[in-house]
Design a protein around this motif. Structure first.
Motif, PDB file in Angstrom:
ATOM      1  N   GLU A  38      29.018 -11.183   6.828  1.00 36.03           N
ATOM      2  CA  GLU A  38      28.982 -10.170   5.776  1.00 36.03           C
ATOM      3  C   GLU A  38      28.381 -10.732   4.473  1.00 36.03           C
ATOM      4  O   GLU A  38      27.689 -10.028   3.735  1.00 36.03           O
ATOM      5  N   ALA A  39      28.637 -12.017   4.202  1.00 34.38           N
ATOM      6  CA  ALA A  39      28.251 -12.591   2.898  1.00 34.38           C
ATOM      7  C   ALA A  39      26.743 -12.780   2.738  1.00 34.38           C
ATOM      8  O   ALA A  39      26.240 -12.849   1.620  1.00 34.38           O
ATOM      9  N   PHE A  40      26.023 -12.893   3.840  1.00 31.22           N
ATOM     10  CA  PHE A  40      24.576 -13.109   3.773  1.00 31.22           C
ATOM     11  C   PHE A  40      23.875 -11.775   4.023  1.00 31.22           C
ATOM     12  O   PHE A  40      24.200 -11.060   4.980  1.00 31.22           O
ATOM     13  N   VAL A  41      22.898 -11.474   3.177  1.00 30.53           N
ATOM     14  CA  VAL A  41      22.285 -10.146   3.223  1.00 30.53           C
ATOM     15  C   VAL A  41      20.760 -10.246   3.158  1.00 30.53           C
ATOM     16  O   VAL A  41      20.223 -10.986   2.341  1.00 30.53           O
ATOM     17  N   THR A  42      20.113  -9.477   4.011  1.00 32.60           N
ATOM     18  CA  THR A  42      18.658  -9.276   3.909  1.00 32.60           C
ATOM     19  C   THR A  42      18.416  -7.812   3.563  1.00 32.60           C
ATOM     20  O   THR A  42      18.983  -6.925   4.208  1.00 32.60           O
ATOM     21  N   GLU A  43      17.600  -7.576   2.563  1.00 33.40           N
ATOM     22  CA  GLU A  43      17.207  -6.203   2.222  1.00 33.40           C
ATOM     23  C   GLU A  43      15.707  -6.073   2.406  1.00 33.40           C
ATOM     24  O   GLU A  43      14.949  -6.916   1.919  1.00 33.40           O
ATOM     25  N   THR A  44      15.314  -5.028   3.098  1.00 36.79           N
ATOM     26  CA  THR A  44      13.892  -4.834   3.378  1.00 36.79           C
ATOM     27  C   THR A  44      13.471  -3.425   2.996  1.00 36.79           C
ATOM     28  O   THR A  44      14.090  -2.450   3.402  1.00 36.79           O
ATOM     29  N   THR A  45      12.416  -3.356   2.192  1.00 37.37           N
ATOM     30  CA  THR A  45      11.908  -2.060   1.740  1.00 37.37           C
ATOM     31  C   THR A  45      10.492  -1.866   2.259  1.00 37.37           C
ATOM     32  O   THR A  45       9.672  -2.786   2.184  1.00 37.37           O
ATOM     33  N   ILE A  46      10.242  -0.682   2.800  1.00 34.81           N
ATOM     34  CA  ILE A  46       8.869  -0.328   3.200  1.00 34.81           C
ATOM     35  C   ILE A  46       8.387   0.819   2.314  1.00 34.81           C
ATOM     36  O   ILE A  46       9.088   1.825   2.143  1.00 34.81           O
ATOM     37  N   THR A  47       7.193   0.624   1.754  1.00 34.64           N
ATOM     38  CA  THR A  47       6.532   1.685   0.995  1.00 34.64           C
ATOM     39  C   THR A  47       5.124   1.850   1.563  1.00 34.64           C
ATOM     40  O   THR A  47       4.592   0.906   2.172  1.00 34.64           O
ATOM     41  N   PRO A  48       4.516   3.013   1.348  1.00 33.54           N
ATOM     42  CA  PRO A  48       3.116   3.130   1.774  1.00 33.54           C
ATOM     43  C   PRO A  48       2.279   2.134   0.967  1.00 33.54           C
ATOM     44  O   PRO A  48       2.529   1.932  -0.216  1.00 33.54           O
ATOM     45  N   SER A  49       1.291   1.528   1.600  1.00 30.01           N
ATOM     46  CA  SER A  49       0.443   0.551   0.910  1.00 30.01           C
ATOM     47  C   SER A  49      -0.463   1.268  -0.090  1.00 30.01           C
ATOM     48  O   SER A  49      -0.833   2.422   0.095  1.00 30.01           O
ATOM     49  N   SER A  50      -0.833   0.549  -1.160  1.00 36.78           N
ATOM     50  CA  SER A  50      -1.727   1.148  -2.166  1.00 36.78           C
ATOM     51  C   SER A  50      -3.188   1.000  -1.747  1.00 36.78           C
ATOM     52  O   SER A  50      -4.083   1.535  -2.388  1.00 36.78           O
ATOM     53  N   ASP A  51      -3.477   0.251  -0.699  1.00 38.45           N
ATOM     54  CA  ASP A  51      -4.852   0.153  -0.182  1.00 38.45           C
ATOM     55  C   ASP A  51      -4.814   0.264   1.348  1.00 38.45           C
ATOM     56  O   ASP A  51      -3.815   0.735   1.904  1.00 38.45           O
ATOM     57  N   GLU A  52      -5.872  -0.186   2.018  1.00 40.00           N
ATOM     58  CA  GLU A  52      -5.894   0.009   3.480  1.00 40.00           C
ATOM     59  C   GLU A  52      -5.266  -1.146   4.253  1.00 40.00           C
ATOM     60  O   GLU A  52      -5.347  -1.200   5.478  1.00 40.00           O
ATOM     61  N   TYR A  53      -4.642  -2.083   3.537  1.00 41.18           N
ATOM     62  CA  TYR A  53      -4.060  -3.260   4.199  1.00 41.18           C
ATOM     63  C   TYR A  53      -2.534  -3.217   4.182  1.00 41.18           C
ATOM     64  O   TYR A  53      -1.933  -2.612   3.306  1.00 41.18           O
ATOM     65  N   ASP A  54      -1.949  -3.937   5.139  1.00 39.88           N
ATOM     66  CA  ASP A  54      -0.501  -4.183   5.086  1.00 39.88           C
ATOM     67  C   ASP A  54      -0.253  -5.369   4.162  1.00 39.88           C
ATOM     68  O   ASP A  54      -1.072  -6.296   4.106  1.00 39.88           O
ATOM     69  N   HIS A  55       0.856  -5.342   3.434  1.00 37.78           N
ATOM     70  CA  HIS A  55       1.210  -6.452   2.545  1.00 37.78           C
ATOM     71  C   HIS A  55       2.630  -6.897   2.869  1.00 37.78           C
ATOM     72  O   HIS A  55       3.504  -6.065   3.142  1.00 37.78           O
ATOM     73  N   ILE A  56       2.835  -8.210   2.833  1.00 37.66           N
ATOM     74  CA  ILE A  56       4.169  -8.756   3.132  1.00 37.66           C
ATOM     75  C   ILE A  56       4.619  -9.625   1.969  1.00 37.66           C
ATOM     76  O   ILE A  56       3.964 -10.613   1.630  1.00 37.66           O
ATOM     77  N   LYS A  81       2.433  -0.284  19.825  1.00 36.68           N
ATOM     78  CA  LYS A  81       3.379   0.370  20.730  1.00 36.68           C
ATOM     79  C   LYS A  81       3.583   1.843  20.371  1.00 36.68           C
ATOM     80  O   LYS A  81       3.683   2.698  21.245  1.00 36.68           O
ATOM     81  N   TYR A  82       3.658   2.132  19.071  1.00 31.76           N
ATOM     82  CA  TYR A  82       3.979   3.499  18.652  1.00 31.76           C
ATOM     83  C   TYR A  82       2.779   4.231  18.036  1.00 31.76           C
ATOM     84  O   TYR A  82       2.945   5.284  17.427  1.00 31.76           O
ATOM     85  N   ALA A  83       1.581   3.646  18.187  1.00 31.78           N
ATOM     86  CA  ALA A  83       0.353   4.246  17.661  1.00 31.78           C
ATOM     87  C   ALA A  83       0.493   4.616  16.189  1.00 31.78           C
ATOM     88  O   ALA A  83       0.290   5.765  15.789  1.00 31.78           O
ATOM     89  N   LEU A  84       0.854   3.643  15.370  1.00 34.05           N
ATOM     90  CA  LEU A  84       1.042   3.863  13.935  1.00 34.05           C
ATOM     91  C   LEU A  84      -0.195   3.367  13.196  1.00 34.05           C
ATOM     92  O   LEU A  84      -0.719   2.304  13.524  1.00 34.05           O
ATOM     93  N   SER A  85      -0.641   4.136  12.200  1.00 34.39           N
ATOM     94  CA  SER A  85      -1.851   3.687  11.509  1.00 34.39           C
ATOM     95  C   SER A  85      -1.665   3.519   9.998  1.00 34.39           C
ATOM     96  O   SER A  85      -2.462   2.849   9.353  1.00 34.39           O
ATOM     97  N   THR A  86      -0.611   4.112   9.427  1.00 33.62           N
ATOM     98  CA  THR A  86      -0.443   4.040   7.969  1.00 33.62           C
ATOM     99  C   THR A  86      -0.235   2.594   7.501  1.00 33.62           C
ATOM    100  O   THR A  86       0.684   1.918   7.968  1.00 33.62           O
ATOM    101  N   PRO A  87      -1.056   2.107   6.566  1.00 30.02           N
ATOM    102  CA  PRO A  87      -0.815   0.759   6.030  1.00 30.02           C
ATOM    103  C   PRO A  87       0.449   0.746   5.163  1.00 30.02           C
ATOM    104  O   PRO A  87       0.723   1.725   4.443  1.00 30.02           O
ATOM    105  N   ILE A  88       1.177  -0.335   5.237  1.00 28.59           N
ATOM    106  CA  ILE A  88       2.470  -0.393   4.549  1.00 28.59           C
ATOM    107  C   ILE A  88       2.626  -1.686   3.738  1.00 28.59           C
ATOM    108  O   ILE A  88       1.969  -2.680   4.015  1.00 28.59           O
ATOM    109  N   THR A  89       3.500  -1.589   2.748  1.00 35.75           N
ATOM    110  CA  THR A  89       3.913  -2.792   2.031  1.00 35.75           C
ATOM    111  C   THR A  89       5.367  -3.049   2.380  1.00 35.75           C
ATOM    112  O   THR A  89       6.207  -2.151   2.294  1.00 35.75           O
ATOM    113  N   ILE A  90       5.625  -4.293   2.808  1.00 31.89           N
ATOM    114  CA  ILE A  90       6.990  -4.692   3.173  1.00 31.89           C
ATOM    115  C   ILE A  90       7.478  -5.690   2.143  1.00 31.89           C
ATOM    116  O   ILE A  90       6.814  -6.700   1.874  1.00 31.89           O
ATOM    117  N   GLN A  91       8.594  -5.378   1.534  1.00 34.48           N
ATOM    118  CA  GLN A  91       9.217  -6.337   0.622  1.00 34.48           C
ATOM    119  C   GLN A  91      10.567  -6.693   1.195  1.00 34.48           C
ATOM    120  O   GLN A  91      11.402  -5.807   1.433  1.00 34.48           O
TER     121      GLN A  91
END
Ligand code: 2P0
Length: 333
Positions: A38-56, A81-91
């Motif tokens: 419980e004490a250790f936490v990972t938080e991950t946010t996905i937003t649409p990318s501002s350009d055509e690339y994925d960002h990590i 696998k899921y035929a996804l095309s939208t570029p995303i930013t992962i934080q």
């Protein structure tokens, strides 16, 4: 599309996973059982990318290759696998050391798989989600289900029966505690992925350890059901030591321990025998030691552990939940 934030917790295996029967599908050679921190936490946010690339972005900065590359591989796997095309930013960020043998890949890929599931409306069941997270990192499958979980090794070649199941919820054993004694915070010397395959291929002790699996899984399930700490602790300690023995006898030998790791192990055994306090250790692919005990013994144990040369600090944790969304932060963009 909506911004989505998910929260996941790393897990510590009581009966360990160390080795794959299929490297592509991340199918393990044995089933494993874990508890969630419980004490250790990972938080991950996905937003649409501002350009055509994925960002990590990991811990607020551009991730080094060693950390970014498995994430990119996983995103590409999901997109295909899921035929996804939208570029995303992962934080993604951790409140604990990343890639230091504290299971950041378990919580990281559980949070990421869950965030992709919601962001792209994949509508995966917990079982399907645990199998998706497995493609990121084997141990992540158990952080999807949280609490006390079992990852079934499965027998099918396509991996469709290799998923995690929650055996007991986080509320099952309120007195149980895990003290994490941090002896080193650096990125670990060798990746688990490479080290486990080297162990399978070269350790003469590997087969004997695998032969213990079914009995140990059954006994550990029993220890959890009956909340039997001595049974749980003896089993977890032995399974961890046996796993490390397979590494120590691999060629070349793999040793994740530092001198303080040995000191903590020795001290825990001494406290158990001389002070009759039920406490047991388990160690993963790193030098830090996790101590299994009850809440009433935490102050005594902390006092002793903090005095051991080479112990930087200790964190005490209760049992954590399954991966979930951080609902308050979901908003339209
Ligand atoms: C476990 N560990 O059961 C074991 C015990 C470390 C020691 O699972 O190759 O990062 O991504 O599946 O999951 C660490 O291995 O390896 C691990 P991959 P992973 O928790």
């Amino acid at each position: 599309m909506n911004t989505i934030t998910t929260v996941a917790h790393p897990n510590i295996a009581l009966i360990k996973y160390w080795g794959k029967r299929d490297e592509q599908l991340h199918l393990p050679t044995r089933s494993s059982i874990s508890l969630t921190l419980e004490a250790f936490v990972t938080e991950t946010t996905i937003t649409p990318s501002s350009d055509e690339y994925d960002h990590i972005i990991v811990n607020n900065s551009q991730a080094p290759d060693r950390i970014a590359s498995p994430i990119t591989t996983f995103i590409n796997y999901c997109k295909n696998k899921y035929a996804l095309s939208t570029p995303i930013t992962i934080q993604t960020s951790n409140n604990f050391p990343t890639a230091a043998g504290l299971a950041s890949s378990a919580s990281g890929f559980a949070a990421l798989a869950a965030a992709l599931n919601v962001f792209f409306s994949l509508r995966l069941s917990p079982q399907e989600l645990s199998m998706l997270a497995r493609q990121g990192s084997g141990s992540a499958t158990r952080s999807v289900t949280g609490g006390f979980s079992m990852w079934h090794k499965g027998v099918l070649p396509d991996g469709s029966d290799s998923y995690a199941e929650q055996l007991f919820p986080q509320t099952h054993w309120p007195e149980l505690r895990v003290i994490i004694a941090i002896t080193q915070q650096d990125i670990k010397i060798q990746s688990s992925r490479h080290a486990m395959q080297q162990t399978i291929e070269t350790s003469p002790d590997y087969g004997a350890w695998i032969a213990t699996s079914e009995d140990r899984i059954a006994s550990m399930r029993n220890a959890l059901a009956t909340k039997d700490l001595p049974l749980l602790g003896e089993l977890a300690e032995q399974d961890s030591l046996d796993m490390h023995q397979t590494m120590h006898t691999s060629k070349p030998p793999i040793n994740f321990f530092v001198p303080a790791t040995y000191r903590v192990m020795r001290t825990i055994k001494e406290i158990r025998t001389k002070q009759a306090i039920p406490c047991y250790f388990t160690i993963d692919a790193g030098p830090n030691v996790k101590i299994l005990c009850l809440d009433e013994h935490v102050p005594t144990l902390l006092k002793t552990l903090n005095d051991i040369e080479g112990v930087l600090y200790c964190i005490t944790s209760t049992i954590g939940p399954a991966v979930h969304t951080k609902d308050k932060e979901i908003h339209s963009v």
